[in-house]
Design a protein around this motif. Structure first.
Motif, PDB file in Angstrom:
ATOM      1  N   LEU A  42       0.753  -1.128  -0.069  1.00  0.00           N
ATOM      2  CA  LEU A  42      -0.028   0.060  -0.130  1.00  0.00           C
ATOM      3  C   LEU A  42       0.813   1.381   0.122  1.00  0.00           C
ATOM      4  O   LEU A  42       0.593   2.196  -0.707  1.00  0.00           O
ATOM      5  CB  LEU A  42      -0.704  -0.129   1.314  1.00  0.00           C
ATOM      6  CG  LEU A  42      -1.763   1.159   1.403  1.00  0.00           C
ATOM      7  CD1 LEU A  42      -2.704   1.520   0.199  1.00  0.00           C
ATOM      8  CD2 LEU A  42      -2.300   1.084   2.796  1.00  0.00           C
ATOM      9  N   TRP A  43       1.796   1.279   0.913  1.00  0.00           N
ATOM     10  CA  TRP A  43       2.824   2.583   0.916  1.00  0.00           C
ATOM     11  C   TRP A  43       3.800   2.497  -0.296  1.00  0.00           C
ATOM     12  O   TRP A  43       4.128   3.723  -0.546  1.00  0.00           O
ATOM     13  CB  TRP A  43       3.472   2.418   2.408  1.00  0.00           C
ATOM     14  CG  TRP A  43       2.686   2.620   3.703  1.00  0.00           C
ATOM     15  CD1 TRP A  43       2.181   1.797   4.300  1.00  0.00           C
ATOM     16  CD2 TRP A  43       2.042   3.867   3.853  1.00  0.00           C
ATOM     17  NE1 TRP A  43       1.280   2.162   5.254  1.00  0.00           N
ATOM     18  CE2 TRP A  43       1.221   3.693   5.152  1.00  0.00           C
ATOM     19  CE3 TRP A  43       2.188   5.168   3.305  1.00  0.00           C
ATOM     20  CZ2 TRP A  43       0.631   4.453   5.808  1.00  0.00           C
ATOM     21  CZ3 TRP A  43       1.533   6.014   3.988  1.00  0.00           C
ATOM     22  CH2 TRP A  43       0.761   5.755   5.250  1.00  0.00           C
ATOM     23  N   ALA A  44       4.198   1.526  -0.896  1.00  0.00           N
ATOM     24  CA  ALA A  44       4.927   1.600  -1.920  1.00  0.00           C
ATOM     25  C   ALA A  44       4.336   1.970  -3.091  1.00  0.00           C
ATOM     26  O   ALA A  44       4.780   2.847  -4.058  1.00  0.00           O
ATOM     27  CB  ALA A  44       5.364   0.066  -2.198  1.00  0.00           C
ATOM     28  N   GLY A  45       3.028   1.749  -3.376  1.00  0.00           N
ATOM     29  CA  GLY A  45       1.972   2.434  -4.292  1.00  0.00           C
ATOM     30  C   GLY A  45       1.662   3.419  -4.312  1.00  0.00           C
ATOM     31  O   GLY A  45       2.045   4.309  -5.138  1.00  0.00           O
ATOM     32  N   ARG A  46       1.365   4.304  -3.044  1.00  0.00           N
ATOM     33  CA  ARG A  46       1.382   5.536  -2.822  1.00  0.00           C
ATOM     34  C   ARG A  46       2.763   6.299  -3.027  1.00  0.00           C
ATOM     35  O   ARG A  46       2.529   7.351  -3.465  1.00  0.00           O
ATOM     36  CB  ARG A  46       0.915   5.786  -1.419  1.00  0.00           C
ATOM     37  CG  ARG A  46      -0.566   5.261  -0.993  1.00  0.00           C
ATOM     38  CD  ARG A  46      -0.768   5.482   0.634  1.00  0.00           C
ATOM     39  NE  ARG A  46      -2.205   5.098   0.963  1.00  0.00           N
ATOM     40  CZ  ARG A  46      -2.518   5.162   1.964  1.00  0.00           C
ATOM     41  NH1 ARG A  46      -1.958   5.341   3.033  1.00  0.00           N
ATOM     42  NH2 ARG A  46      -3.818   4.942   2.358  1.00  0.00           N
ATOM     43  N   THR A  47       3.813   5.780  -2.536  1.00  0.00           N
ATOM     44  CA  THR A  47       4.942   6.447  -2.946  1.00  0.00           C
ATOM     45  C   THR A  47       5.378   6.747  -4.460  1.00  0.00           C
ATOM     46  O   THR A  47       5.736   7.784  -4.886  1.00  0.00           O
ATOM     47  CB  THR A  47       6.171   5.832  -2.212  1.00  0.00           C
ATOM     48  OG1 THR A  47       5.969   5.735  -1.046  1.00  0.00           O
ATOM     49  CG2 THR A  47       7.467   6.419  -2.480  1.00  0.00           C
TER      50      THR A  47
END
Length: 424
Positions: free
Chosen positions: A6-11
């Protein structure tokens, strides 16, 4: 917090939004310098565009057709076509890609260097969408952000960065690109749109390319002139949209359409010559997007040639018809502003900048059939809040009048782009 995907996609989404905004900033710098070089040349040799502009137009069309057919035209229809549900993922590269973004930047800047009557806002949509679409390669498996979401955010970030109006980019995404934004990623995509727009603000400052429109206190004296501007902008914008739709469709049996189909390079050269002639007649006013002329008109209290709106109208139509990569947002704002100024002179309304602002919002809304986007873009240029409701009313009335004259332009052009899909 534990879901790294989730955080990798947002980044990835936010980082690509920054890169998309910076790409539009670089594109803006490139076109501004190209315009400056052209005007230096045109001031030294007033007859130079009669040779230079046709050669540039023909060469741009040849390069576009041979090496980057997906880079032709505005850029907004390509993004709309890529978002169409019937387009398979393998075919989206026909409309939006990093390669097409680079080609769009160079070819549009070349058109500006050639003195054509075009804007960079539509191309900015395709450029930014191509940058963000490329980021799909870096999304982790199982990411909640889809390719369509990246295209939507990229296209809207292009408008936000081009006009220094993040809110305008958000409205453009909702009103023009799609009416069905993703629900689960909506907040992230809106953040990406705003972040892309903030790149332009951070580098160029919170300023508009047409300058700030300062209006006096609004009274009932504005009612009739304002209504006249809205109706005339709607009719003129509808006619402009209809002309572009018929011309670019190419299905009519007239001689010009046959020449454009059978000899596109010669047709483009003829269009370039026509634009150069109009440029000589207008003493150079119609060249480019119209930023300088509109700014001068606002600063001089409405002083402008009464023929400018007509000449800019024709020059922009011919430029787009030629087949070069070209946007119509900035020329539409310039035409609408000049139309509002003409009505101010005709009616004797003392505060010309007010009617100029109403004309800008009205004509852009009439051409794009996106009244809220047009209203927000012009609202950002107005010093004071007294004109906000009048701008909104002008955009809504002009858009309604335009719909009586023309079908939505970008939807029709997106359908023409879909004809480029491989036959099953």
């Amino acid at each position: 917090m534990a879901d790294w995907r989730l955080w990798a996609g947002r980044t990835v989404v936010l980082a690509s939004a920054v890169l998309a905004g910076l790409a539009v900033v670089a594109f803006t710098w490139l076109t501004e310098h190209a315009m400056r070089l052209f005007f230096v040349f045109e001031k030294s040799y007033w007859w130079g565009p009669l040779l230079w502009t046709p050669v540039c137009t023909a060469a741009i069309v040849w390069v576009t057709r041979r090496y980057a057919p997906g880079a032709g035209g505005s850029g907004i229809p390509q993004v709309m076509a890529a978002l169409a549900p019937e387009v398979p993922a393998a075919s989206r590269g026909l409309f939006v890609s990093l390669r097409l973004s680079a080609a769009k930047m160079l070819l549009t800047a070349w058109g500006v260097l050639g003195g054509l009557s075009l804007g960079r806002e539509g191309p900015s949509v395709q450029i930014a969408a191509g940058v963000m679409y490329h980021a799909r390669r870096w999304l982790p498996s199982g990411s909640r952000v889809s390719e369509q979401g990246l295209l939507l955010a990229g296209g809207a970030a292009g408008i936000a960065a081009a006009f220094n109006t993040p809110l305008g980019g958000v409205m453009f995404a909702i009103e023009e690109l799609t009416r069905k934004p993703e629900q689960r990623s909506n907040g992230l995509l809106l953040a990406a749109i705003v972040l892309g727009g903030l790149m332009a603000v951070s580098i160029y400052g919170n300023a508009t390319y047409f300058g700030v429109i300062r209006v006096d206190n609004i009274s009932m004296a504005l009612l009739l002139p304002g209504l006249l501007v809205a109706v005339c902008s709607g009719l003129a914008g509808g006619l402009f949209s209809r002309l572009l739709a018929v011309s670019l469709d190419g299905s009519t049996p007239d001689w010009f359409s046959r020449l454009r189909k059978n000899a596109p390079i010669r047709f483009a050269a003829g269009c370039g010559l026509a634009v150069a002639v109009l440029g000589c007649v207008s003493h150079g006013d119609i060249y480019g997007g119209g930023y300088a002329h509109t700014r001068t008109m606002l600063e001089n209290g409405g002083e402008s040639s009464s023929l400018y709106a007509l000449l800019k109208f024709i020059a922009t139509w011919i430029t787009t018809w030629s087949g070069v990569p070209a946007g119509i947002f900035a020329p539409s704002l310039a035409i609408g502003g000049a139309l509002g100024n003409d009505i101010a002179q005709l009616t004797g309304y003392i505060n010309a900048p007010t009617l100029i602002a109403l004309g800008m919002a009205g004509f852009l809304a009439a051409v794009t059939h996106a009244p809220m986007t047009a209203f927000i873009i012009v609202m950002e240029m107005v010093d004071g809040h007294g004109l906000v409701l009048s701008l909104m009313a002008s955009a809504l009335v002009a858009s309604a009048v335009s719909r009586l004259v023309s079908v939505p332009l970008y939807a029709l052009l997106a359908d023409l782009q879909l004809l480029r899909l491989p036959k099953a």
